[in-house]
Design an enzyme around this catalytic site. Structure first.
Site, PDB file in Angstrom:
ATOM      1  NE  ARG A  98     -44.534 -56.085  26.259  1.00  0.00           N
ATOM      2  CZ  ARG A  98     -43.286 -56.345  25.918  1.00  0.00           C
ATOM      3  NH1 ARG A  98     -42.585 -57.245  26.602  1.00  0.00           N
ATOM      4  NH2 ARG A  98     -42.713 -55.716  24.919  1.00  0.00           N
ATOM      5  CG  ASP A  99     -48.052 -61.405  33.413  1.00  0.00           C
ATOM      6  OD1 ASP A  99     -48.977 -60.934  34.113  1.00  0.00           O
ATOM      7  OD2 ASP A  99     -47.961 -62.620  33.173  1.00  0.00           O
TER       8      ASP A  99
END
Length: 219
Positions: A98-99
């Site tokens: 996600r990042d």
């Protein structure tokens, strides 16, 4: 920890449970490209989280980025390939990062690549709401997929889009999308086509450019 997440003992206990659960999921990624997680503890005052993990001696990928000096194509491809094997393994667990960004990718002294911040960081960012205090979505805007900008469903493809942003940057020496404001940047991720790498650097092989553009597809 944001105080809003632990306003009562029940909420604090629930948060501690989620933290331990997330740490256990991350610990299941038994891959040489991911630092091992050994333990997760929320202290009695509910103010601090402790994550006990493997120490990696390395340099973040962001330290190698210099607009004036693009990296050798083979080096950029080799680093990205190592990150891809980590993502492939993690997505099978299944865990979505996600990042993903150069600051979360560590190059160890022996040249192996480690991907940091699986799961836990995402949980800490989304502990209250899906939005930060400013009302902007969660993630690092330069590497944010169109579906993250829109607040849509996060899938393994979300990580692959971020990987495309990283590879584009490694090859060209500059961000795939640049803008004066976060909102303009988010607009570009959703609507603007990236500059093909070969327009920025002639020695990028056609097949590698094709891969970058494929990873950076809007859908």
């Amino acid at each position: 920890i944001r105080q809003a997440s632990v306003t009562s003992p029940q909420l604090a206990e629930e948060f501690a449970k989620r933290f331990r659960r997330e740490a256990r999921i991350t610990a299941r990624i038994q891959h040489p490209g991911v630092p091992q997680v050994y333990d997760a503890v929320l202290d009695a005052s509910y103010e601090r989280l402790f994550l006990v993990m493997e120490l990696v001696d390395g340099v973040p990928l962001s330290a190698y980025l210099d607009p004036g000096r693009p990296l050798p194509v083979s080096w950029a491809a080799a680093v990205t390939a190592q990150v891809a094997t980590v993502l492939s393994y993690a997505h099978d667990v299944p865990v979505i990062h996600r990042d993903l960004k150069p600051g979360n990718i560590l190059v160890a002294r022996d040249g192996t690549v480690k991907v940091l911040d699986f799961g836990i960081a995402a949980m800490l960012r989304t502990d209250v709401t899906k939005l930060t205090a400013t009302g902007s979505p969660i993630g690092t805007h330069q590497y944010m997929s169109p579906e993250q900008v829109r607040g849509g469903r996060i899938t393994p493809q979300t990580d692959l889009y971020a990987l495309g942003c990283v590879l584009h940057e490694l090859l060209s020496g500059r961000l795939a999308f640049e803008a004066e404001s976060e909102y303009l940047l988010m607009y570009q991720h959703v609507n603007t086509a990236p500059t093909p790498p070969r327009q920025l650097r002639s020695d990028v092989p056609e097949a590698l450019e094709e891969l970058v553009l494929h990873l950076l597809r809007k859908a």
